[in-house]
Design an enzyme around this catalytic site. Structure first.
Site, mmCIF file in Angstrom:
data_model
loop_
_atom_site.group_PDB
_atom_site.id
_atom_site.type_symbol
_atom_site.label_atom_id
_atom_site.label_comp_id
_atom_site.label_asym_id
_atom_site.label_seq_id
_atom_site.Cartn_x
_atom_site.Cartn_y
_atom_site.Cartn_z
ATOM 1 N N LYS A 152 76.948 28.821 67.422
ATOM 2 C CA LYS A 152 75.938 28.661 66.352
ATOM 3 C C LYS A 152 75.163 27.359 66.530
ATOM 4 O O LYS A 152 73.947 27.324 66.370
ATOM 5 C CB LYS A 152 76.628 28.724 64.979
ATOM 6 C CG LYS A 152 75.614 28.792 63.845
ATOM 7 C CD LYS A 152 76.233 28.953 62.475
ATOM 8 C CE LYS A 152 75.137 28.923 61.410
ATOM 9 N NZ LYS A 152 75.672 28.818 60.048
ATOM 10 N N ASP A 205 66.659 22.516 54.015
ATOM 11 C CA ASP A 205 66.527 23.744 53.244
ATOM 12 C C ASP A 205 66.392 24.899 54.231
ATOM 13 O O ASP A 205 65.631 24.816 55.195
ATOM 14 C CB ASP A 205 65.310 23.692 52.320
ATOM 15 C CG ASP A 205 65.471 24.688 51.194
ATOM 16 O OD1 ASP A 205 66.397 24.528 50.385
ATOM 17 O OD2 ASP A 205 64.693 25.657 51.143
HETATM 18 P P1 IMP Z 1 70.164 26.247 51.383
HETATM 19 O O1 IMP Z 1 69.284 26.282 50.157
HETATM 20 O O2 IMP Z 1 69.504 25.552 52.519
HETATM 21 O O3 IMP Z 1 71.540 25.720 51.128
HETATM 22 O O4 IMP Z 1 70.351 27.743 51.912
HETATM 23 C C1 IMP Z 1 69.980 28.868 51.163
HETATM 24 C C2 IMP Z 1 70.970 29.978 51.372
HETATM 25 O O5 IMP Z 1 70.733 30.528 52.658
HETATM 26 C C3 IMP Z 1 72.404 29.550 51.315
HETATM 27 O O6 IMP Z 1 72.983 29.871 50.083
HETATM 28 C C4 IMP Z 1 73.070 30.362 52.379
HETATM 29 O O7 IMP Z 1 73.626 31.487 51.744
HETATM 30 C C5 IMP Z 1 71.938 30.814 53.281
HETATM 31 N N1 IMP Z 1 72.006 30.116 54.558
HETATM 32 C C6 IMP Z 1 71.322 28.999 54.931
HETATM 33 N N2 IMP Z 1 71.657 28.646 56.175
HETATM 34 C C7 IMP Z 1 72.580 29.535 56.567
HETATM 35 C C8 IMP Z 1 73.322 29.664 57.764
HETATM 36 O O8 IMP Z 1 73.249 28.878 58.709
HETATM 37 N N3 IMP Z 1 74.156 30.701 57.818
HETATM 38 C C9 IMP Z 1 74.316 31.596 56.799
HETATM 39 N N4 IMP Z 1 73.658 31.503 55.665
HETATM 40 C C10 IMP Z 1 72.798 30.475 55.543
#
Ligand code: IMP
Length: 192
Positions: A166, A69
């Site tokens: 990255k 997350d």
């Molecule tokens: P998640 O719940 O871990 O999938 O991430 C939450 C939100 O944060 C996602 O919808 C992405 O828009 C953003 N996010 C998480 N990690 C990244 C990253 O490495 N790069 C860009 N956006 C990210």
């Protein structure tokens, strides 16, 4: 007996899987994508969200797995959108964040919590990368907020820098490298 070097990454996000599988591969760990629905509890702590989701996924999959997350924490917005990043990305999106930041400070950090659940182990590892929010979206690689995040020490966004850079500096890379080192160590002592 050689311990299994296979973990499932529970995600529907292809970009996240690509980054994570490449990092784990560097440690000799094979990753497979499990497109299960990630059940997200509401919490201010990414670690709690990831661990609860991993435990629920484990009940279904019964194989060693990872749930990650992540969130974008913007200082001048007191950490918003943080754990709500996915909702904010899907609603107001990048343009909405840029509008909110007009006339405000642009420093921000990405944070990641990686939860690993296996028959005999439960672990959570965290990572963070700080930097600033760009004035406008730039670049075409990566996903999510990558076009507007410039990591410290660089002038380009993650979407311009690409997966090579990255995966050296990102929040996800740091958390996953901690997990991978632990898994490799645990494998030597028969732990996973
Ligand atoms: P998640 O719940 O871990 O999938 O991430 C939450 C939100 O944060 C996602 O919808 C992405 O828009 C953003 N996010 C998480 N990690 C990244 C990253 O490495 N790069 C860009 N956006 C990210």
């Amino acid at each position: 007996m050689e311990p299994p070097r296979l973990v499932y990454i529970v995600t529907g996000n292809e970009g996240k899987f690509r980054e994570a599988s490449r990092i784990l591969g560097e440690y000799g760990i094979e990753a497979r994508q499990a497109r299960l629905v990630k059940v997200e509890i509401q919490s201010d702590r990414l670690e709690d969200i990831a661990l609860k989701a991993a435990r629920i996924a484990y009940v279904q999959l019964r194989r060693p797995l990872i749930v990650e997350d992540a969130g974008l924490f913007i200082d001048s917005l007191r950490g918003f959108p943080g754990p709500y990043s996915d909702y904010v990305y899907r609603t107001i999106g990048i343009e909405g964040i840029l509008n909110l930041l007009q006339g405000r400070g642009r420093s921000a950090c990405f944070r990641s919590a990686v939860a690993y659940v296996a028959p005999m182990a439960e672990k959570v590892f965290s990572g963070e990368v700080c930097g600033r929010i760009a004035e406008e979206p730039r670049g075409s690689e990566g996903f999510g907020f990558d076009p507007i995040f410039i990591p410290e020490g660089y002038s380009q966004t993650f979407a311009e820098l690409g997966i090579g850079v990255k995966n050296r500096v990102s929040h996800r890379a740091q958390a996953l490298r901690k997990l991978a080192s632990w898994l490799v160590g645990a494998a030597h002592t028969g732990g996973w």
